[in-house]
Design a protein around this motif. Structure first.
Motif, PDB file in Angstrom:
ATOM      1  N   ASN A  53       0.856  -1.196   0.000  1.00  0.00           N
ATOM      2  CA  ASN A  53       0.000   0.000   0.000  1.00  0.00           C
ATOM      3  C   ASN A  53       0.890   1.243   0.000  1.00  0.00           C
ATOM      4  O   ASN A  53       2.117   1.162   0.108  1.00  0.00           O
ATOM      5  CB  ASN A  53      -0.963  -0.010   1.198  1.00  0.00           C
ATOM      6  CG  ASN A  53      -0.219  -0.040   2.523  1.00  0.00           C
ATOM      7  OD1 ASN A  53       0.648   0.802   2.766  1.00  0.00           O
ATOM      8  ND2 ASN A  53      -0.523  -1.007   3.366  1.00  0.00           N
ATOM      9  N   VAL A  54       0.244   2.404  -0.100  1.00  0.00           N
ATOM     10  CA  VAL A  54       1.015   3.637  -0.286  1.00  0.00           C
ATOM     11  C   VAL A  54       1.797   4.039   0.969  1.00  0.00           C
ATOM     12  O   VAL A  54       2.839   4.702   0.867  1.00  0.00           O
ATOM     13  CB  VAL A  54       0.090   4.779  -0.778  1.00  0.00           C
ATOM     14  CG1 VAL A  54      -0.864   5.233   0.317  1.00  0.00           C
ATOM     15  CG2 VAL A  54       0.902   5.951  -1.311  1.00  0.00           C
ATOM     16  N   VAL A  55       1.342   3.598   2.127  1.00  0.00           N
ATOM     17  CA  VAL A  55       2.081   3.910   3.359  1.00  0.00           C
ATOM     18  C   VAL A  55       3.431   3.177   3.347  1.00  0.00           C
ATOM     19  O   VAL A  55       4.483   3.774   3.622  1.00  0.00           O
ATOM     20  CB  VAL A  55       1.244   3.535   4.600  1.00  0.00           C
ATOM     21  CG1 VAL A  55       2.044   3.773   5.870  1.00  0.00           C
ATOM     22  CG2 VAL A  55      -0.057   4.323   4.627  1.00  0.00           C
ATOM     23  N   GLU A  56       3.387   1.885   2.997  1.00  0.00           N
ATOM     24  CA  GLU A  56       4.634   1.115   2.895  1.00  0.00           C
ATOM     25  C   GLU A  56       5.538   1.700   1.815  1.00  0.00           C
ATOM     26  O   GLU A  56       6.766   1.800   1.985  1.00  0.00           O
ATOM     27  CB  GLU A  56       4.328  -0.352   2.550  1.00  0.00           C
ATOM     28  CG  GLU A  56       3.673  -1.121   3.674  1.00  0.00           C
ATOM     29  CD  GLU A  56       3.502  -2.601   3.335  1.00  0.00           C
ATOM     30  OE1 GLU A  56       3.973  -3.047   2.264  1.00  0.00           O
ATOM     31  OE2 GLU A  56       2.878  -3.311   4.137  1.00  0.00           O
ATOM     32  N   LEU A  57       4.942   2.104   0.693  1.00  0.00           N
ATOM     33  CA  LEU A  57       5.739   2.646  -0.409  1.00  0.00           C
ATOM     34  C   LEU A  57       6.399   3.965  -0.021  1.00  0.00           C
ATOM     35  O   LEU A  57       7.602   4.171  -0.283  1.00  0.00           O
ATOM     36  CB  LEU A  57       4.840   2.848  -1.634  1.00  0.00           C
ATOM     37  CG  LEU A  57       5.503   3.514  -2.836  1.00  0.00           C
ATOM     38  CD1 LEU A  57       6.671   2.680  -3.353  1.00  0.00           C
ATOM     39  CD2 LEU A  57       4.480   3.755  -3.936  1.00  0.00           C
ATOM     40  N   ALA A  58       5.643   4.851   0.603  1.00  0.00           N
ATOM     41  CA  ALA A  58       6.191   6.164   0.977  1.00  0.00           C
ATOM     42  C   ALA A  58       7.353   5.994   1.957  1.00  0.00           C
ATOM     43  O   ALA A  58       8.342   6.734   1.897  1.00  0.00           O
ATOM     44  CB  ALA A  58       5.096   7.034   1.580  1.00  0.00           C
ATOM     45  N   ALA A  59       7.232   5.018   2.862  1.00  0.00           N
ATOM     46  CA  ALA A  59       8.300   4.780   3.839  1.00  0.00           C
ATOM     47  C   ALA A  59       9.499   4.107   3.182  1.00  0.00           C
ATOM     48  O   ALA A  59      10.647   4.409   3.509  1.00  0.00           O
ATOM     49  CB  ALA A  59       7.768   3.927   4.988  1.00  0.00           C
ATOM     50  N   GLY A  60       9.227   3.193   2.241  1.00  0.00           N
ATOM     51  CA  GLY A  60      10.291   2.354   1.701  1.00  0.00           C
ATOM     52  C   GLY A  60      10.985   2.917   0.474  1.00  0.00           C
ATOM     53  O   GLY A  60      12.171   2.652   0.253  1.00  0.00           O
ATOM     54  N   GLY A  91      -6.068  -0.484   2.663  1.00  0.00           N
ATOM     55  CA  GLY A  91      -6.720  -1.393   3.594  1.00  0.00           C
ATOM     56  C   GLY A  91      -8.079  -1.828   3.080  1.00  0.00           C
ATOM     57  O   GLY A  91      -8.788  -1.084   2.403  1.00  0.00           O
ATOM     58  N   ALA A  92      -8.441  -3.054   3.431  1.00  0.00           N
ATOM     59  CA  ALA A  92      -9.690  -3.642   2.945  1.00  0.00           C
ATOM     60  C   ALA A  92     -10.909  -2.828   3.347  1.00  0.00           C
ATOM     61  O   ALA A  92     -11.858  -2.687   2.562  1.00  0.00           O
ATOM     62  CB  ALA A  92      -9.817  -5.075   3.472  1.00  0.00           C
ATOM     63  N   GLU A  93     -10.873  -2.270   4.539  1.00  0.00           N
ATOM     64  CA  GLU A  93     -12.031  -1.500   5.006  1.00  0.00           C
ATOM     65  C   GLU A  93     -12.207  -0.216   4.212  1.00  0.00           C
ATOM     66  O   GLU A  93     -13.276   0.394   4.227  1.00  0.00           O
ATOM     67  CB  GLU A  93     -11.911  -1.195   6.504  1.00  0.00           C
ATOM     68  CG  GLU A  93     -12.042  -2.415   7.389  1.00  0.00           C
ATOM     69  CD  GLU A  93     -13.381  -3.133   7.211  1.00  0.00           C
ATOM     70  OE1 GLU A  93     -14.414  -2.436   7.163  1.00  0.00           O
ATOM     71  OE2 GLU A  93     -13.390  -4.363   7.105  1.00  0.00           O
ATOM     72  N   ALA A  94     -11.159   0.210   3.523  1.00  0.00           N
ATOM     73  CA  ALA A  94     -11.231   1.407   2.670  1.00  0.00           C
ATOM     74  C   ALA A  94     -11.481   1.038   1.212  1.00  0.00           C
ATOM     75  O   ALA A  94     -11.459   1.905   0.337  1.00  0.00           O
ATOM     76  CB  ALA A  94      -9.948   2.217   2.792  1.00  0.00           C
ATOM     77  N   GLY A  95     -11.689  -0.263   0.952  1.00  0.00           N
ATOM     78  CA  GLY A  95     -12.016  -0.678  -0.410  1.00  0.00           C
ATOM     79  C   GLY A  95     -10.860  -1.249  -1.193  1.00  0.00           C
ATOM     80  O   GLY A  95     -11.012  -1.570  -2.369  1.00  0.00           O
ATOM     81  N   VAL A  98      -6.722  -5.164  -4.156  1.00  0.00           N
ATOM     82  CA  VAL A  98      -5.460  -5.695  -4.683  1.00  0.00           C
ATOM     83  C   VAL A  98      -4.335  -5.122  -3.839  1.00  0.00           C
ATOM     84  O   VAL A  98      -4.134  -3.899  -3.799  1.00  0.00           O
ATOM     85  CB  VAL A  98      -5.266  -5.315  -6.170  1.00  0.00           C
ATOM     86  CG1 VAL A  98      -3.953  -5.881  -6.679  1.00  0.00           C
ATOM     87  CG2 VAL A  98      -6.437  -5.816  -7.019  1.00  0.00           C
ATOM     88  N   PHE A  99      -3.584  -6.025  -3.182  1.00  0.00           N
ATOM     89  CA  PHE A  99      -2.574  -5.583  -2.213  1.00  0.00           C
ATOM     90  C   PHE A  99      -1.186  -5.541  -2.861  1.00  0.00           C
ATOM     91  O   PHE A  99      -0.222  -6.134  -2.376  1.00  0.00           O
ATOM     92  CB  PHE A  99      -2.671  -6.446  -0.952  1.00  0.00           C
ATOM     93  CG  PHE A  99      -3.982  -6.178  -0.248  1.00  0.00           C
ATOM     94  CD1 PHE A  99      -4.070  -5.173   0.702  1.00  0.00           C
ATOM     95  CD2 PHE A  99      -5.133  -6.863  -0.611  1.00  0.00           C
ATOM     96  CE1 PHE A  99      -5.285  -4.869   1.300  1.00  0.00           C
ATOM     97  CE2 PHE A  99      -6.353  -6.571  -0.014  1.00  0.00           C
ATOM     98  CZ  PHE A  99      -6.433  -5.573   0.943  1.00  0.00           C
ATOM     99  N   HIS A 100      -1.158  -4.853  -3.967  1.00  0.00           N
ATOM    100  CA  HIS A 100       0.045  -4.461  -4.722  1.00  0.00           C
ATOM    101  C   HIS A 100      -0.222  -2.994  -5.005  1.00  0.00           C
ATOM    102  O   HIS A 100      -1.150  -2.678  -5.768  1.00  0.00           O
ATOM    103  CB  HIS A 100       0.123  -5.314  -5.994  1.00  0.00           C
ATOM    104  CG  HIS A 100       1.183  -4.919  -6.988  1.00  0.00           C
ATOM    105  ND1 HIS A 100       1.532  -5.749  -8.050  1.00  0.00           N
ATOM    106  CD2 HIS A 100       1.943  -3.806  -7.114  1.00  0.00           C
ATOM    107  CE1 HIS A 100       2.476  -5.141  -8.779  1.00  0.00           C
ATOM    108  NE2 HIS A 100       2.733  -3.968  -8.238  1.00  0.00           N
ATOM    109  N   VAL A 101       0.535  -2.115  -4.337  1.00  0.00           N
ATOM    110  CA  VAL A 101       0.157  -0.691  -4.334  1.00  0.00           C
ATOM    111  C   VAL A 101      -0.119  -0.175  -5.742  1.00  0.00           C
ATOM    112  O   VAL A 101       0.595  -0.499  -6.702  1.00  0.00           O
ATOM    113  CB  VAL A 101       1.228   0.170  -3.615  1.00  0.00           C
ATOM    114  CG1 VAL A 101       2.571   0.133  -4.318  1.00  0.00           C
ATOM    115  CG2 VAL A 101       0.731   1.603  -3.464  1.00  0.00           C
ATOM    116  N   HIS A 102      -1.175   0.618  -5.851  1.00  0.00           N
ATOM    117  CA  HIS A 102      -1.552   1.211  -7.138  1.00  0.00           C
ATOM    118  C   HIS A 102      -2.311   2.492  -6.864  1.00  0.00           C
ATOM    119  O   HIS A 102      -3.024   2.612  -5.868  1.00  0.00           O
ATOM    120  CB  HIS A 102      -2.430   0.250  -7.943  1.00  0.00           C
ATOM    121  CG  HIS A 102      -3.620  -0.250  -7.195  1.00  0.00           C
ATOM    122  ND1 HIS A 102      -3.527  -1.248  -6.250  1.00  0.00           N
ATOM    123  CD2 HIS A 102      -4.922   0.125  -7.216  1.00  0.00           C
ATOM    124  CE1 HIS A 102      -4.715  -1.466  -5.728  1.00  0.00           C
ATOM    125  NE2 HIS A 102      -5.590  -0.646  -6.287  1.00  0.00           N
TER     126      HIS A 102
END
Ligand code: AMP
Length: 117
Positions: A53-60, A91-95, A98-102
């Motif tokens: 997700n974008v949080v992991e991407l922004a950090a990494g 996150g799933a609760e936000a819709g 697909v858990f490959h950031v996009h």
């Protein structure tokens, strides 16, 4: 359980699932969303599926995030009027499904619609 299967976007990138590539940079590619919710609805996707997700991407890898935004901007200028909305479901609760950031790049006739439409 964390899936070890390649994501649907990785399978598209490899050509295992048909989809028209509408743009590409060294580390990012873009396709049309199969279920468009705006006159222009693209998905801008890193070629790596390392970040869920974008949080992991922004950090990494913030440079990769910037590369995604640059391609979104280029494609919004090429295919619409240059203005666009960028959506990262996180996150799933936000819709997120697909858990490959996009990034969803939405453009065309959105000025009357709120972000929740
Ligand atoms: P999200 O719900 O934020 O994880 O977004 C996943 C997006 O992928 C959805 O908008 C789907 O319509 C889109 N999608 C799923 N499968 C495909 C596909 N084969 N080609 C293009 N877009 C797809």
């Amino acid at each position: 359980m964390v899936s070890t299967e390649p994501s649907i976007f990785t399978r598209i990138l490899r050509g295992d699932i048909p989809s028209e590539m509408v743009g590409e940079t060294e580390n990012v590619f873009a396709i049309n969303d199969i279920a468009p919710r705006a006159p222009l609805h693209l998905l801008v996707i890193p070629k790596t599926e390392k970040y869920r997700n974008v949080v992991e991407l922004a950090a990494g890898d913030p440079e990769l995030l910037a590369e995604m935004i640059g391609l979104a901007n280029t494609l919004a200028m090429q295919h619409s009027d240059g203005d666009f909305r960028l959506v990262f479901n996180t996150g799933a609760e936000a819709g997120q499904t697909v858990f490959h950031v996009h990034a969803h790049v939405l453009a065309g006739g959105l000025s009357e619609k709120s972000v929740s439409d």
